[in-house]
Design a protein around this motif. Structure first.
Motif, short mmCIF file in Angstrom:
data_model
loop_
_atom_site.label_atom_id
_atom_site.label_comp_id
_atom_site.label_asym_id
_atom_site.label_seq_id
_atom_site.Cartn_x
_atom_site.Cartn_y
_atom_site.Cartn_z
N LEU A 31 12.66 -6.26 3.81
CA LEU A 31 13.58 -5.31 4.41
C LEU A 31 14.47 -4.78 3.29
N GLY B 123 10.04 -0.87 4.07
CA GLY B 123 9.29 -2.11 4.17
C GLY B 123 8.77 -2.62 2.86
N ASP B 124 8.93 -1.82 1.79
CA ASP B 124 8.51 -2.25 0.46
C ASP B 124 9.08 -1.28 -0.55
N TYR C 220 9.73 0.63 7.43
CA TYR C 220 9.94 -0.73 7.90
C TYR C 220 9.28 -0.87 9.27
N CYS D 156 15.88 2.38 6.04
CA CYS D 156 15.23 1.07 5.91
C CYS D 156 13.80 1.27 5.45
N ALA E 296 5.52 -4.32 7.11
CA ALA E 296 6.56 -4.49 6.10
C ALA E 296 6.47 -5.87 5.43
N ALA F 146 16.64 -5.20 10.78
CA ALA F 146 16.86 -3.88 10.19
C ALA F 146 18.01 -3.17 10.89
#
Length: 246
Positions: free
Chosen positions: A238, A224-225, A231, A222, A235, A205
């Protein structure tokens, strides 16, 4: 020839790369994800669009969508899918390393680890710079990859995926001090065996965020989904988003 220039790979492993479940997920995400929210008439570029997996649902939402891909076979599938759905899109055969349309888009997306194809890190940076140039002021770039931190949780475990009439065996190998990933695929179907290898650059990340900032993006975040979750250790992907300031 680089691996991504081989149309036999995209055709031969299309059932693995683009199963019906992926199209269904794209429909759901474009309807629900805050990261993929677009206004009617928004100018959207899907960079490495494949068979219109996201082009189609975004166009259905009223966006003016352009899909760019290097593969003639994938673009033909995209064309057929859009014609069947009676949606109007622009499809362009081009290399993401070279494609630039200054100020043409409000949103650019690059999905399913279609970033990092180039062995030289500077080439991947060029892709981001091209995207930055192609955005209108205030526009955003969204890149979805498998980050190092997520990959570390399961890499090295061979996987078998059943597809229509066969099975694909996959094995991942980390190369060059965690800077690149090699994925070997073996497809066994109807008594035949096909093999392919995919190479991609790996990013954490922090590394990908820094790359965004180095080419001029601001407000880099950033996730995670696609639900916009952070993140962190939960996650699944990325996803990095950056803005071209006005």
């Amino acid at each position: 020839m680089h691996w991504y220039e081989d149309d036999d790979l995209w055709v031969g492993f299309a059932d693995v790369m683009f199963p019906p479940s992926r199209a269904e997920e794209a429909e759901r995400l474009t309807a629900t994800s805050p990261l993929l929210k677009v206004a009617e008439g928004a100018r959207v570029l899907d960079l490495a669009c494949g068979p219109a997996t996201h082009v189609l649902p975004l166009a259905k939402k009223g966006a003016e969508v352009t899909g760019v891909d290097l593969s003639p076979a994938m673009l033909e599938r995209a064309r057929e899918a859009c014609e069947a759905a009676e949606v109007s899109v622009k499809l362009v055969q081009a290399d993401m390393l070279e494609y630039v349309e200054p100020g043409a888009y409000d949103l650019i997306i690059n999905m399913y680890t279609s970033f990092g194809y180039f062995t030289e890190p500077g080439d991947n940076r060029t892709v981001l710079r091209n995207a930055f140039t192609s955005l209108a002021p205030g526009g955003s770039l969204l890149v979805d990859v498998l980050g190092k931190e997520v990959l570390a949780g399961w890499v090295g475990r061979p996987q078998a995926v059943d597809i229509d009439g066969g099975t694909v065996f996959m094995r991942d190998t980390i190369l060059d001090d965690w800077t690149r990933l090699k994925t070997d695929w073996t497809l066994v179907r109807d008594g035949e065996v096909k093999q392919a290898s995919i190479l991609s650059f790996l990013y954490s990340a922090a590394e990908l965020k820094a790359l965004f900032e180095a080419v001029g993006f601001t407000d880099v975040e950033c996730f995670g989904d696609f639900d916009g979750s952070p993140y962190d250790d939960s996650a699944r992907r990325l996803i990095v988003r950056g803005v071209r300031a006005g």
